[in-house]
Design a protein around this motif. Structure first.
Motif, short mmCIF file in Angstrom:
data_model
loop_
_atom_site.label_atom_id
_atom_site.label_comp_id
_atom_site.label_asym_id
_atom_site.label_seq_id
_atom_site.Cartn_x
_atom_site.Cartn_y
_atom_site.Cartn_z
N ASP A 128 0.84 -1.20 0.00
CA ASP A 128 0.00 0.00 0.00
C ASP A 128 0.87 1.24 0.00
O ASP A 128 2.01 1.24 0.50
N HIS A 197 -3.73 4.31 -0.55
CA HIS A 197 -4.55 3.88 0.59
C HIS A 197 -5.12 5.09 1.29
O HIS A 197 -6.32 5.22 1.52
N ASN A 229 -8.49 7.64 -3.04
CA ASN A 229 -8.11 7.21 -1.69
C ASN A 229 -9.13 6.23 -1.13
O ASN A 229 -10.33 6.37 -1.36
N LYS A 230 -8.63 5.27 -0.36
CA LYS A 230 -9.48 4.20 0.15
C LYS A 230 -9.99 4.46 1.57
O LYS A 230 -11.13 4.18 1.89
N TYR A 323 -3.90 3.69 8.80
CA TYR A 323 -3.41 2.36 8.41
C TYR A 323 -3.51 1.35 9.55
O TYR A 323 -3.15 0.20 9.39
#
Length: 488
Positions: A128, A197, A229-230, A323
């Motif tokens: 990522d 990410h 973006n996630k 994260y």
């Protein structure tokens, strides 16, 4: 695009160009590197590449080689370059090295790095990406982020604009969990497919307008960091432009806007409360609860806790928390972090005056943040302005200035701003442009300073009119200060 057998032109013979050329050749592409330079250094590099089967064309970076299927450009090449105009006319796509790295993630690739493909292919790293961009603070934030991720037990590296070509890491034999990726506006311009990410845009201020053509174009390229973006788009609550970029981004469903502030954080923000960095974004019941991350003193640099470095730490913490990194790792990572040279580095104290090297402050926004960390400053400024103006910087910082010593090609622009907004501040205008001039600069600053003051090299300009880079400029300053210290 299948690269094997394709004719790929690499624009630029610097570190990024070399990395891209060798990777592409390793993937089976027919590579031609073009560069407008034709000096001894370029010729030596060209000879080495040609020995590896890579064609090099020096002295002409404008003409599109016949049959080109793809251009991979070094980030500094302007979009208006004749090479790209020709590419557009011929419907040839242009990628940056970041775009190439992104497209190779997780793909079956040969053992690139310029070696043969004997022994079969392997899979490129698919870690990522946590992306950091902004006008200032990118490198420090990425290094803080990498330190936090490591403290959390993750295999990571700080890559991109920070100095390590991202292609080298994506194609390395070492597997990574996540990468801390610094991207400049140049790199983002040439990387339309990157989908991180999570990403942070730290701030937006005028810079590189000669490259982008306008402030709107510059901001738009910075905003590319948020596209796709996630989990989190991290923005600066003190800079509305960054929040506007979040609002305009096309992100995955469920991705959240996460703010950082030097004040008390609202829900979905990280901020500061009574000397503590706290998280109200990645906690249960964030409307009522907050999680302590660390003390402000945990990020002190040589005794100085500059406000902009608190902001950098908050942004790094936000990305790490997005994260899934635990609070203790945020604290441990920030405690372990050590800044690079030439970033608010105290060189010495001489006769009660601190001498501080912030040569990395190469634009007005960075210089303003640096000046804000000290009460009384003798300011060393000047160099190449890159199209910047200095009125706002001087007006905001005037009350802190004990004096100013101006150097470099565009020092007159700063002198004019000082006359308009700080006419009472004594100014020394040094016409010398030789690399030995820094001794005279430090001597002039010493004459203006009083005990308790800070002599601050925060030039607000690029260095290339007098020095090879900002590091050489900072080294010259530090050497002159040490000589002053030793001779007192």
């Amino acid at each position: 695009m299948e690269l094997s057998g394709k004719n790929v032109t690499v624009a630029g013979l610097g570190v990024t160009g070399l990395s891209a050329a060798r990777v592409l050749a390793g993937l089976g592409a027919r590579v031609t590197v073009v560069d407008g330079g034709d000096g001894d250094k370029q010729r030596r590099t060209a000879t080495a590449l040609e020995a590896e089967g890579i064609a090099v064309r020096l002295g002409d970076g404008d003409t599109l080689p016949e049959g080109t299927d793809l251009i991979v450009t070094s980030p500094g090449w302007k979009p208006t370059s004749p090479l790209f105009t020709a590419a557009a006319a011929a419907n040839v796509p242009v990628w940056g090295d970041v775009e190439l790295a992104w497209r190779l993630r997780g793909q079956d690739v040969a053992a690139a790095r310029g070696a043969s493909a004997e022994g079969g292919g392997r899979r490129a790293g698919a870690a990522d990406w946590l992306v950091v961009t902004g006008t200032n603070g990118k490198t420090t934030t990425v290094q803080m982020l990498a330190s936090i991720l490591k403290a959390g037990g993750l295999r990571t590296a700080a890559v991109g604009n920070i100095g390590t070509p991202i292609l080298d890491v994506v194609l390395s034999d070492e597997p990574y969990d996540v990468l801390a990726v610094e991207l400049s506006s140049y790199q983002l311009h040439w990387a339309p497919s990157v989908r991180a990410h999570s990403a942070a845009v730290l701030n937006i201020a005028p810079d590189h307008l000669d490259w982008h053509g306008s402030m709107a174009a510059y901001a738009a390229d910075k905003g590319r960091a948020y596209e796709g973006n996630k989990v989190a788009c991290v923005y600066n609550t003190a800079d509305p432009a960054t929040e506007e970029l979040v609002r305009g981004a096309d992100v995955e469903e469920g991705c959240r806007a996460i703010g950082f502030t030097l004040g008390t954080p609202a829900p979905s923000q990280l901020g500061v409360v009574e000397g503590l960095l706290v998280d109200r974004a990645f906690v249960a019941n964030r409307h009522k609860n907050a999680q302590e991350l660390c003390e402000v003193s945990d990020i002190a640099q040589q005794g100085t806790v500059a406000p902009h470095n608190i902001a950098n730490a908050l942004a790094a913490a936000a990305l790490a928390r997005a994260y899934g990194v635990e609070p203790q790792a945020v604290r441990d990572g920030l405690r372990a972090f050590r800044p690079d040279a030439h970033r608010i580095a105290r060189v010495a104290t001489v006769d009660g005056v601190d001498y501080v090297d912030d040569s990395k402050a190469t634009n007005t926004h960075a210089a303003e943040a640096s000046l804000a960390a000290y009460e009384h400053v003798v300011w060393i400024a000047g160099g190449l302005a890159k199209g910047a103006t200095f009125d706002e910087l001087v007006a905001k910082s005037a009350k802190r200035l004990r004096g100013a010593v101006l150097i470099g090609a565009d020092r007159a622009l700063i002198a004019e701003a000082l006359r308009r907004h700080a006419p009472e501040v004594p100014v020394v205008d040094l016409e010398r442009t030789d690399t030995e001039a820094m001794t005279a600069v430090v001597d002039a600053a010493k004459a203006l300073a009083q005990p308790g003051d800070t002599v601050l090299l925060a030039p607000a300009c690029a260095s290339m009119d007098m020095f090879a880079n900002y590091g050489k400029r900072g080294d010259a300053f530090a050497e002159a200060v040490r000589a002053l210290h030793n001779n007192r």
